[in-house]
Design a protein around this motif. Structure first.
Motif, PDB file in Angstrom:
ATOM      1  N   ARG A  32       0.814  -1.212   0.000  1.00 28.05           N
ATOM      2  CA  ARG A  32       0.000   0.000   0.000  1.00 28.05           C
ATOM      3  C   ARG A  32       0.843   1.256   0.000  1.00 28.05           C
ATOM      4  O   ARG A  32       0.360   2.339  -0.320  1.00 28.05           O
ATOM      5  N   GLN A  33       2.077   1.109   0.345  1.00 30.99           N
ATOM      6  CA  GLN A  33       2.981   2.259   0.341  1.00 30.99           C
ATOM      7  C   GLN A  33       3.727   2.370  -0.991  1.00 30.99           C
ATOM      8  O   GLN A  33       4.780   2.979  -1.101  1.00 30.99           O
ATOM      9  N   ASP A  34       3.166   1.723  -2.025  1.00 23.10           N
ATOM     10  CA  ASP A  34       3.750   1.715  -3.373  1.00 23.10           C
ATOM     11  C   ASP A  34       5.106   1.021  -3.414  1.00 23.10           C
ATOM     12  O   ASP A  34       5.915   1.259  -4.318  1.00 23.10           O
ATOM     13  N   GLY A  35       5.295   0.148  -2.454  1.00 21.67           N
ATOM     14  CA  GLY A  35       6.504  -0.653  -2.482  1.00 21.67           C
ATOM     15  C   GLY A  35       6.257  -2.009  -3.148  1.00 21.67           C
ATOM     16  O   GLY A  35       5.207  -2.256  -3.752  1.00 21.67           O
ATOM     17  N   LEU A  36       7.199  -2.854  -3.020  1.00 19.74           N
ATOM     18  CA  LEU A  36       7.108  -4.170  -3.668  1.00 19.74           C
ATOM     19  C   LEU A  36       7.724  -5.211  -2.750  1.00 19.74           C
ATOM     20  O   LEU A  36       8.862  -5.063  -2.299  1.00 19.74           O
ATOM     21  N   VAL A  37       6.950  -6.258  -2.478  1.00 22.94           N
ATOM     22  CA  VAL A  37       7.458  -7.398  -1.713  1.00 22.94           C
ATOM     23  C   VAL A  37       7.793  -8.503  -2.702  1.00 22.94           C
ATOM     24  O   VAL A  37       6.918  -8.953  -3.456  1.00 22.94           O
ATOM     25  N   VAL A  38       9.020  -8.918  -2.712  1.00 21.40           N
ATOM     26  CA  VAL A  38       9.463  -9.989  -3.613  1.00 21.40           C
ATOM     27  C   VAL A  38       9.843 -11.202  -2.776  1.00 21.40           C
ATOM     28  O   VAL A  38      10.646 -11.091  -1.846  1.00 21.40           O
ATOM     29  N   THR A  39       9.244 -12.347  -3.106  1.00 20.54           N
ATOM     30  CA  THR A  39       9.589 -13.595  -2.406  1.00 20.54           C
ATOM     31  C   THR A  39      10.156 -14.586  -3.404  1.00 20.54           C
ATOM     32  O   THR A  39       9.722 -14.652  -4.555  1.00 20.54           O
ATOM     33  N   LEU A  40      11.130 -15.339  -2.941  1.00 20.09           N
ATOM     34  CA  LEU A  40      11.755 -16.385  -3.766  1.00 20.09           C
ATOM     35  C   LEU A  40      11.579 -17.738  -3.077  1.00 20.09           C
ATOM     36  O   LEU A  40      11.776 -17.833  -1.864  1.00 20.09           O
ATOM     37  N   ARG A  41      11.211 -18.743  -3.867  1.00 19.03           N
ATOM     38  CA  ARG A  41      11.071 -20.100  -3.329  1.00 19.03           C
ATOM     39  C   ARG A  41      11.841 -21.067  -4.215  1.00 19.03           C
ATOM     40  O   ARG A  41      11.654 -21.083  -5.439  1.00 19.03           O
ATOM     41  N   ASP A  42      12.707 -21.843  -3.569  1.00 17.64           N
ATOM     42  CA  ASP A  42      13.514 -22.825  -4.314  1.00 17.64           C
ATOM     43  C   ASP A  42      12.604 -24.004  -4.696  1.00 17.64           C
ATOM     44  O   ASP A  42      12.103 -24.726  -3.838  1.00 17.64           O
ATOM     45  N   ILE A  43      12.388 -24.156  -5.998  1.00 21.52           N
ATOM     46  CA  ILE A  43      11.513 -25.238  -6.501  1.00 21.52           C
ATOM     47  C   ILE A  43      12.317 -26.240  -7.322  1.00 21.52           C
ATOM     48  O   ILE A  43      11.769 -26.940  -8.172  1.00 21.52           O
ATOM     49  N   THR A  44      13.604 -26.305  -7.063  1.00 26.40           N
ATOM     50  CA  THR A  44      14.468 -27.225  -7.833  1.00 26.40           C
ATOM     51  C   THR A  44      13.984 -28.669  -7.719  1.00 26.40           C
ATOM     52  O   THR A  44      13.851 -29.384  -8.723  1.00 26.40           O
ATOM     53  N   GLU A  45      13.708 -29.088  -6.492  1.00 26.76           N
ATOM     54  CA  GLU A  45      13.254 -30.470  -6.283  1.00 26.76           C
ATOM     55  C   GLU A  45      11.892 -30.703  -6.927  1.00 26.76           C
ATOM     56  O   GLU A  45      11.662 -31.756  -7.543  1.00 26.76           O
ATOM     57  N   GLN A  46      11.023 -29.699  -6.825  1.00 24.29           N
ATOM     58  CA  GLN A  46       9.706 -29.833  -7.454  1.00 24.29           C
ATOM     59  C   GLN A  46       9.821 -29.941  -8.965  1.00 24.29           C
ATOM     60  O   GLN A  46       9.159 -30.780  -9.581  1.00 24.29           O
ATOM     61  N   ARG A  47      10.673 -29.088  -9.571  1.00 23.76           N
ATOM     62  CA  ARG A  47      10.861 -29.168 -11.017  1.00 23.76           C
ATOM     63  C   ARG A  47      11.464 -30.502 -11.434  1.00 23.76           C
ATOM     64  O   ARG A  47      11.118 -31.065 -12.486  1.00 23.76           O
ATOM     65  N   ALA A  48      12.362 -31.041 -10.586  1.00 26.09           N
ATOM     66  CA  ALA A  48      12.955 -32.352 -10.894  1.00 26.09           C
ATOM     67  C   ALA A  48      11.890 -33.445 -10.861  1.00 26.09           C
ATOM     68  O   ALA A  48      11.871 -34.347 -11.708  1.00 26.09           O
ATOM     69  N   MET A  49      10.999 -33.364  -9.875  1.00 26.24           N
ATOM     70  CA  MET A  49       9.917 -34.342  -9.789  1.00 26.24           C
ATOM     71  C   MET A  49       8.970 -34.202 -10.972  1.00 26.24           C
ATOM     72  O   MET A  49       8.516 -35.203 -11.533  1.00 26.24           O
ATOM     73  N   GLU A  50       8.681 -32.950 -11.361  1.00 25.92           N
ATOM     74  CA  GLU A  50       7.805 -32.730 -12.515  1.00 25.92           C
ATOM     75  C   GLU A  50       8.431 -33.289 -13.784  1.00 25.92           C
ATOM     76  O   GLU A  50       7.753 -33.913 -14.604  1.00 25.92           O
ATOM     77  N   GLN A  51       9.741 -33.079 -13.935  1.00 23.70           N
ATOM     78  CA  GLN A  51      10.426 -33.603 -15.120  1.00 23.70           C
ATOM     79  C   GLN A  51      10.439 -35.130 -15.108  1.00 23.70           C
ATOM     80  O   GLN A  51      10.246 -35.773 -16.142  1.00 23.70           O
ATOM     81  N   SER A  52      10.654 -35.704 -13.907  1.00 23.26           N
ATOM     82  CA  SER A  52      10.641 -37.158 -13.790  1.00 23.26           C
ATOM     83  C   SER A  52       9.266 -37.717 -14.136  1.00 23.26           C
ATOM     84  O   SER A  52       9.153 -38.749 -14.816  1.00 23.26           O
ATOM     85  N   LEU A  53       8.214 -37.006 -13.699  1.00 24.81           N
ATOM     86  CA  LEU A  53       6.864 -37.441 -14.006  1.00 24.81           C
ATOM     87  C   LEU A  53       6.609 -37.376 -15.508  1.00 24.81           C
ATOM     88  O   LEU A  53       6.025 -38.290 -16.082  1.00 24.81           O
ATOM     89  N   ARG A  54       7.059 -36.277 -16.138  1.00 23.86           N
ATOM     90  CA  ARG A  54       6.886 -36.157 -17.592  1.00 23.86           C
ATOM     91  C   ARG A  54       7.655 -37.255 -18.324  1.00 23.86           C
ATOM     92  O   ARG A  54       7.162 -37.829 -19.301  1.00 23.86           O
ATOM     93  N   ASP A  55       8.871 -37.542 -17.831  1.00 24.90           N
ATOM     94  CA  ASP A  55       9.665 -38.606 -18.472  1.00 24.90           C
ATOM     95  C   ASP A  55       8.968 -39.956 -18.327  1.00 24.90           C
ATOM     96  O   ASP A  55       8.948 -40.760 -19.270  1.00 24.90           O
ATOM     97  N   ASN A  56       8.416 -40.225 -17.123  1.00 25.56           N
ATOM     98  CA  ASN A  56       7.713 -41.489 -16.903  1.00 25.56           C
ATOM     99  C   ASN A  56       6.482 -41.601 -17.784  1.00 25.56           C
ATOM    100  O   ASN A  56       6.195 -42.667 -18.359  1.00 25.56           O
ATOM    101  N   GLU A  57       5.741 -40.501 -17.895  1.00 26.19           N
ATOM    102  CA  GLU A  57       4.550 -40.512 -18.744  1.00 26.19           C
ATOM    103  C   GLU A  57       4.930 -40.733 -20.204  1.00 26.19           C
ATOM    104  O   GLU A  57       4.252 -41.469 -20.934  1.00 26.19           O
TER     105      GLU A  57
END
Length: 335
Positions: A32-57
């Motif tokens: 509300r003060q015209d600022g910006l809140v930036v959050t970062l989340r490490d999704i490396t493991e999630q992306r690896a699982m997603e890729q593994s799922l795509r490879d399995n499919e």
């Protein structure tokens, strides 16, 4: 930020990959003060699982697409989710997801018992029904199905086999078997078959007729020894001396292996004479035969009586008689 506010967007997400190979999800939220809140989340493991799922499919898809068995993934109502190329080739068609498989049944009502069984038991094996291809040709099919959960919904994984060639082979074997049975039934001889363990398998009607006193023992699985013993106990066989020879049925303990290739004569209590023989098949089974030789025995007896009478006449003849071989003058008979 002003543009996002103007569009009503108060949050934005994006993902990116760092040079060290890690993946992050980034969120931007204006304040509300015209600022910006930036959050970062490490999704490396999630992306690896997603890729593994795509490879399995992708692997599962390649396996199904290259499986030689016609495979379908179908909802219980008949809506298609997946069809392998082998299935498309079998039915000579190309269905899209959502199409119904019911038109591939000669009688769509035939699918109802199949669907009910797989829903009730979770599986069906060898369900036979009539199917139809896109070109109008029909064939007998065997379906095997398994009920699975797919995205929270029960669906059926099934494979279909064309039984046309199998049915033709069955019919050919049935015709050959019937022809052989008719030929055996038409024989004047009695034919019997024992398995490798010397237990009764089958026989023709002629053999049953010859063994009317022990017909109740001609049941599949009955040991041959029990069959012969019953005949002896019931007086079916006669042990007689005839023309200087003793004729009797082989002992109950006689092994068919020892009797293979042999033949023998015996008389039954009803006065009939039989010639029995036994041989071993290439499959290790034993085939026995019985031939009614009563008439031959009667003729032999009549011939022997005639020869004896002829000899008595010659012996009583007052005139000297000699019979000899004209070639070497060997005496064959002399009064």
């Amino acid at each position: 930020l002003a543009a996002r506010r103007a569009e009503g967007r108060t949050m934005q997400h994006d993902t990116y990959k760092t040079s060290d190979g890690r993946w992050f999800e980034r969120s931007h939220r204006p304040t509300r003060q015209d600022g910006l809140v930036v959050t970062l989340r490490d999704i490396t493991e999630q992306r690896a699982m997603e890729q593994s799922l795509r490879d399995n499919e992708a692997l599962v898809r390649r396996v199904l697409d290259n499986c030689p068995l016609p495979i379908q993934l179908v909802k219980l109502d008949g809506s298609l989710l997946y069809e392998s190329p082998a299935s498309s080739a079998l039915f000579k068609r190309s269905l899209k997801p959502g199409d119904s498989v019911l038109p591939s049944y000669v009688d769509p009502e035939e699918r109802k018992p199949y669907a009910e069984q797989v829903k009730r038991n979770g599986r069906v094996d060898d369900y036979e029904c009539q199917r139809i291809r896109e070109d109008g040709t029909t064939f007998t099919a065997s379906i095997a199905g398994r009920l699975i959960d797919y995205q929270g919904e029960p669906v059926v994984v099934s494979s279909t086999i064309d039984l046309t060639e199998h049915k033709e082979q069955e019919a050919e074997l049935r015709r050959a078997r019937e022809m052989l049975e008719d030929a055996i039934e038409g024989l004047a001889e009695g034919i019997v078959l024992f398995d490798a363990d010397q237990n009764f398998v089958t026989c023709n009607e002629r053999y049953r007729e010859f063994n009317s006193m022990t017909e109740d023992k001609l049941v599949p699985g009955t040991p041959r020894e029990d069959f012969i013993r019953a005949g002896i106990d019931r007086g079916q066989y006669e042990h007689v001396a005839y023309a200087g020879r003793t004729y009797e049925y082989p002992d109950t303990s006689a092994d068919l292996e020892d009797l293979a290739g042999r033949s023998w004569e015996f008389q039954q209590a009803d006065g009939r004479w039989f010639l029995a023989a036994n041989c071993k098949t290439r499959q290790g089974m034993y085939v026995g035969s019985r031939v009614d030789i009563t008439e031959r025995k009667i003729m032999e007896e009549a011939l022997q009586e005639s020869e004896a009478m002829f000899r008595r006449v010659l012996d009583a003849c007052p005139v000297p008689i000699t019979m000899y071989n004209i070639t070497d003058a060997t005496i064959l008979y002399e009064t």
